[in-house]
Design a protein around this motif. Structure first.
Motif, PDB file in Angstrom:
ATOM      1  N   LEU A 123       5.064  -7.577   4.575  1.00  0.00           N
ATOM      2  CA  LEU A 123       4.010  -6.753   5.078  1.00  0.00           C
ATOM      3  C   LEU A 123       3.725  -6.954   6.654  1.00  0.00           C
ATOM      4  N   THR A 148      -3.121   1.684   3.722  1.00  0.00           N
ATOM      5  CA  THR A 148      -4.519   1.140   4.063  1.00  0.00           C
ATOM      6  C   THR A 148      -4.379   0.437   5.756  1.00  0.00           C
ATOM      7  N   ALA A 149      -3.503  -0.181   6.036  1.00  0.00           N
ATOM      8  CA  ALA A 149      -3.417  -0.552   7.501  1.00  0.00           C
ATOM      9  C   ALA A 149      -3.373   0.587   8.456  1.00  0.00           C
ATOM     10  N   PRO A 156       1.078   1.400  -0.763  1.00  0.00           N
ATOM     11  CA  PRO A 156      -0.464   1.461  -0.527  1.00  0.00           C
ATOM     12  C   PRO A 156      -1.129   0.438   0.547  1.00  0.00           C
ATOM     13  N   LEU A 157      -0.501  -0.850   0.840  1.00  0.00           N
ATOM     14  CA  LEU A 157      -0.933  -1.595   1.665  1.00  0.00           C
ATOM     15  C   LEU A 157      -0.715  -1.175   3.146  1.00  0.00           C
ATOM     16  N   ALA A 180      -4.692   3.568   7.992  1.00  0.00           N
ATOM     17  CA  ALA A 180      -6.109   3.894   8.131  1.00  0.00           C
ATOM     18  C   ALA A 180      -6.868   3.156   8.916  1.00  0.00           C
ATOM     19  N   VAL A 181      -6.639   2.070   8.756  1.00  0.00           N
ATOM     20  CA  VAL A 181      -7.478   1.092   9.864  1.00  0.00           C
ATOM     21  C   VAL A 181      -6.981   1.309  11.322  1.00  0.00           C
ATOM     22  N   LEU A 188       5.678 -10.741  -0.272  1.00  0.00           N
ATOM     23  CA  LEU A 188       4.978  -9.567   0.207  1.00  0.00           C
ATOM     24  C   LEU A 188       4.321  -9.897   1.765  1.00  0.00           C
TER      25      LEU A 188
END
Lengths: 630, 212
Positions: free
Chosen positions: A13, A46-47, A42-43, A49-50, A9
């Motif tokens: 990622l 999140t990235a 989901p990761l 969103a940042v 992962l």
């Protein structure tokens, strides 16, 4: 097993992050790793969103400019402070040697060499050089040095010495030509070797001019916005200056000084075919050609060099032919309402020995001043006499062609003044001060105003973007401002004061006895009026004027009688807010211990700052009081 | 009580962050300046104002963005950016400028000033979000701007709950867009370590942002 999955992962990622950064979509990434899509999705969300936070509102141009000006003012102060810093013994020795070399180098430059240099002084110099260099073999070793080599300064020094020792003018000229050719070859070597050199002198002939690149004697030189160009660039004109080599095989122009071309060279010959590239013959240094009038000594028939400018041509397209002389007028004064006295008057004193067959010069330029029998045409001031021939009705502001007699002492007598174009508009004197915001070729932006320079503009050494300058010039037809001189000013001083607004009179405010100007760039926080307490940050200029950069209305000015102890029962707050309130005139301390002042401009809304529960010793609350959500 | 305790915790975390990052963003292995910059740096370290100005022009935007991402206010970011460069001048004046990597050095100053600001602010005053500096009217949809601010503040708060290294790698990678190699150099770690840290940081951030 779990560890292995995590490792996978980690890699996946990162690969996805790289892909997304390169413009791919999240779904494309997930399709690449379908078996791990559920973990990655989901990761990546999140990235993403940042990343949404990434766009930053552009900085306000006025603020950025002001900050830069303040920074540059501090930078100059820093530079001065460092230069004046005491150094150790080794440093002093190194500095002494460096200055000695530089000083000798300056002394031995051709332009500074007096023709009749005392033999004793020359001998002493040569002796010093021989002792300092010959004995160590440095001269021999430096023979093949190129810019960037440790021994290159020695080579330069030796070259100067050789020029100095050549007491015969012709030999000196030949030697200077040879050295100029060597310099060109050195620059070529630097380019070929991809060497980094911060500064190299060179001289050559312009072969091609493009907006961002000139070709000079076979060298391709990049022109950047900060390149300083003096004179009017023309193909075939001689140019000298400095370039730097960033180390990638290119050359970047730092300063290019274009020498005015002789009139005969400017006038197009209808029978000749222009050639874009000159021959490979080393080009003589341009300074030499202008200092020795050998190529103009022969009388030139007037018919042969008829002016080619039409009366409608603009001044900047006319080719200035005025070679720099030792008696340049620093600031030519223009008479607003010119009353040209073209004919000699009683003030005229005839020149007894002027022979009409003496060497002549021809210039095409604008009449800047007429003072009795003395005319200032461009940067040349010339006498007129009863035999001066006038064609047309030239006056101040006119474009003229003048044929000048060169007297033995170097002064001029006009033989002919021919009007080529009348003054399109009466030039107005213009003077202004401000920050140099940009230097783009012959266009400088000073305090928001674009001024143009030409080869006659006198510019203080070392002026750069961010400096404060005064420009003296003239506003010509079309509204363009042409600078006659640009003088560097010391940087403005940062000032900070607080107090009651005593008066507001237009854009002039008075606070605590200090009057200052408020401009469109002044940041005013709150709505201060007469009687309010304000904190002011301002710049004080060398002329004593003060311009506010920010005015901060101190909110809800407390007075000691208004202080009431907290009504709420004491909590476990370490120190209850019973401290003596800060007096209203307290200037907010800079938020950090940084000593450089002009950075703490109060900003944001005038949010009242509640008393600090218990500031640590020496920990002054920041004046910005910029809130941050908890 | 709870609010202040939370701020106290944040204070502690930020202190740790400042010390941690001091050792993290080491100059020795930080981003290598491009060759064209080396001459500029040499001259700037000797207080050549022209070179200092050129460095300022080259870095002021990046530093501003770096700080803005961490404080979320333009005025404050301007002030802190100015302080960063004031410290640069101070260091040049005192002969203790960067030894190796300028970018690592200047970012470290920026980082420390941000930390310093938060530490000071947490002691000085507590202001609720509603009292935050007003939005500047610039033609954009004000509702969207408020939403964006709230989202930003929420995310910034979440970042504050990560470890200092996790928060730093998130910021450097996704806000400042440094490459893995650059972040590795700035944080004095291997690229593999940064990738692993990035993974753990995103995972942690995801957990923090999920509603309880």
């Amino acid at each position: 097993m779990t560890q292995h999955r995590d490792d996978q992962l980690v890699q996946m990622l990162n690969q996805c992050c790289e892909l997304i950064a390169a413009g791919e979509s999240v779904s494309v990434c997930l399709e690449r790793f379908p078996e791990h899509a559920a973990d990655l999705a989901p990761l990546l969300a999140t990235a993403a969103a940042v990343r949404e936070l990434r766009p930053v509102p552009p900085r306000a141009a006025s603020v950025a400019l002001q900050r830069r000006a303040q920074f540059m003012a501090s930078a100059h102060e820093t530079s001065l402070a460092v230069k004046n810093r005491p150094i150790g013994l080794l440093g002093a020795l190194a500095l002494w040697w460096h200055k000695s070399l530089s000083g000798l180098d300056e002394l031995l430059r051709p332009r500074g060499i007096p023709r009749a240099m005392p033999v004793g002084l020359m001998g002493a110099l040569v002796a010093v050089i021989l002792l300092g260099t010959l004995t160590t073999g440095a001269v021999t070793a430096s023979a093949t040095a190129i810019p960037g080599d440790p021994l290159y300064p020695v080579k330069t020094l030796v070259d100067r010495t050789r020029v100095l020792l050549a007491r015969d003018t012709q030999a000196r000229l030949a030697l200077e030509q040879q050295i100029a050719g060597e310099h060109l070859q050195e620059v070529r070597s630097v380019v070929k070797l991809l060497r980094r050199v911060d500064r190299m002198r060179f001289a050559g002939v312009i072969e091609e001019i493009k907006p961002d690149e000139w070709t000079v004697s076979g060298l391709h030189i990049r022109i950047l916005p900060e390149t300083v160009i003096q004179g009017v660039p023309q193909v075939k004109a001689s140019v000298s200056g400095t370039v730097r080599a960033p180390g990638d095989g290119t050359l970047i122009a730092v300063l290019l000084a274009v020498e005015p071309m002789p009139v005969a060279a400017v006038a197009p010959d209808p029978t000749s075919t222009p050639t874009s590239r000159p021959t490979s013959t080393p080009v003589p240094p341009t300074r030499v050609s202008t200092k020795t009038p050998t190529d103009t000594r022969e009388p030139t028939p007037v018919e042969k060099v008829k002016p080619t400018l039409s009366p409608t041509e603009r001044p900047d397209t006319a080719t200035p032919t005025a070679a720099p002389t030792a008696t340049r007028t620093r600031t030519p004064i223009l008479t607003k309402t010119p009353t040209p006295t073209r004919r000699p008057t009683a003030t005229w004193t005839p020149w007894p020995t002027a022979a009409r067959s003496d060497p002549k010069r021809r210039i095409i330029d604008w009449v800047r001043r007429i003072d009795g029998s003395r005319w200032t045409i461009g940067e040349i001031t010339t006498d007129t006499d009863a035999e001066t021939e006038y064609i047309g009705d030239a006056g101040v502001g006119s474009l003229v062609e003048a044929e000048l007699l060169v007297r033995p002492d170097g002064s001029y007598l006009a033989l002919l003044i021919k009007e080529l174009g009348g003054p399109a508009a009466t030039p107005e004197l213009w003077e202004g001060s401000g920050v140099v915001q940009s230097i783009a070729g012959d266009r400088w932006t000073v305090g928001g105003t674009v001024v143009r320079i030409d080869g006659d503009t006198q510019i203080d050494d070392g002026i750069q973007v961010g400096d404060w300058v005064t420009v003296n010039g003239e506003r010509r037809s079309g509204g363009e401002i042409w600078a006659n001189s640009i003088t560097k000013l010391p940087p403005p001083e940062f000032r900070q004061f607080s107090g009651q607004v005593e008066s507001i009179n237009g854009d002039t405010w008075t606070v605590w006895g200090t009057s200052f100007k408020v401009t469109g760039d002044t940041q005013i926080t709150g709505d201060p009026g007469v009687g309010d307490y304000v904190d002011v940050e301002a710049l004080e200029f060398p002329d004593g004027s003060v311009v506010a950069t920010s005015i901060y209305l101190v909110p809800d000015t407390p007075t000691p009688t208004e202080v009431t102890p907290p009504t709420a029962p004491p909590t476990d707050t370490p120190a209850p807010p019973t401290d003596t309130p800060v007096p209203p005139t307290d200037t907010p301390a800079p938020p950090t211990d940084t000593p450089v002042p002009p950075t703490a401009i109060p900003s944001g809304a005038p949010t009242p700052e509640p008393p600090s529960p218990s500031p640590a010793a020496g920990d002054t609350p920041t004046p910005q009081a910029n809130p941050l959500p908890s | 009580m709870g609010h202040e305790f939370l701020m106290f915790l944040l204070d502690i975390i930020l202190w740790a962050l400042s010390f941690g990052t001091l050792s993290v963003i080491q100059g020795d292995n930080a981003r290598a300046e491009d060759p064209d910059e080396q001459g500029l740096l040499d001259r700037a370290s000797r207080a050549d104002p022209e070179a200092i100005g050129a460095l300022y022009d080259r870095y002021v935007g990046r530093i501003y963005n770096y700080i803005y991402h961490r404080v979320g206010q333009a005025d404050l970011a301007e002030d802190l950016t100015a302080q960063v460069f004031a410290r640069m001048l101070e260091a040049i004046r005192e002969g203790r400028a960067w030894r190796t990597s300028f970018s690592g050095w200047i970012y470290r100053i920026a980082h420390n000033l941000v930390i310093d600001h938060y530490r000071r602010r947490s002691r000085a005053t507590f202001v609720e979000l509603e009292e935050a500096s007003p939005l500047v009217a610039d033609g954009a949809d004000p509702v969207r701007k408020v939403e964006a601010r709230l989202e930003g503040e929420h995310l910034r708060a979440a970042l504050g709950k990560l470890t200092e290294e996790q928060a730093e790698v998130i910021a450097l990678r996704f806000l400042d867009e440094f490459s893995i190699a650059e972040v590795a150099a700035m944080m004095n770690k291997t690229e593999g370590a940064i990738k692993a840290l990035q993974y753990r940081a995103v995972l942690a951030l995801r957990r923090v942002m999920q509603p309880a």
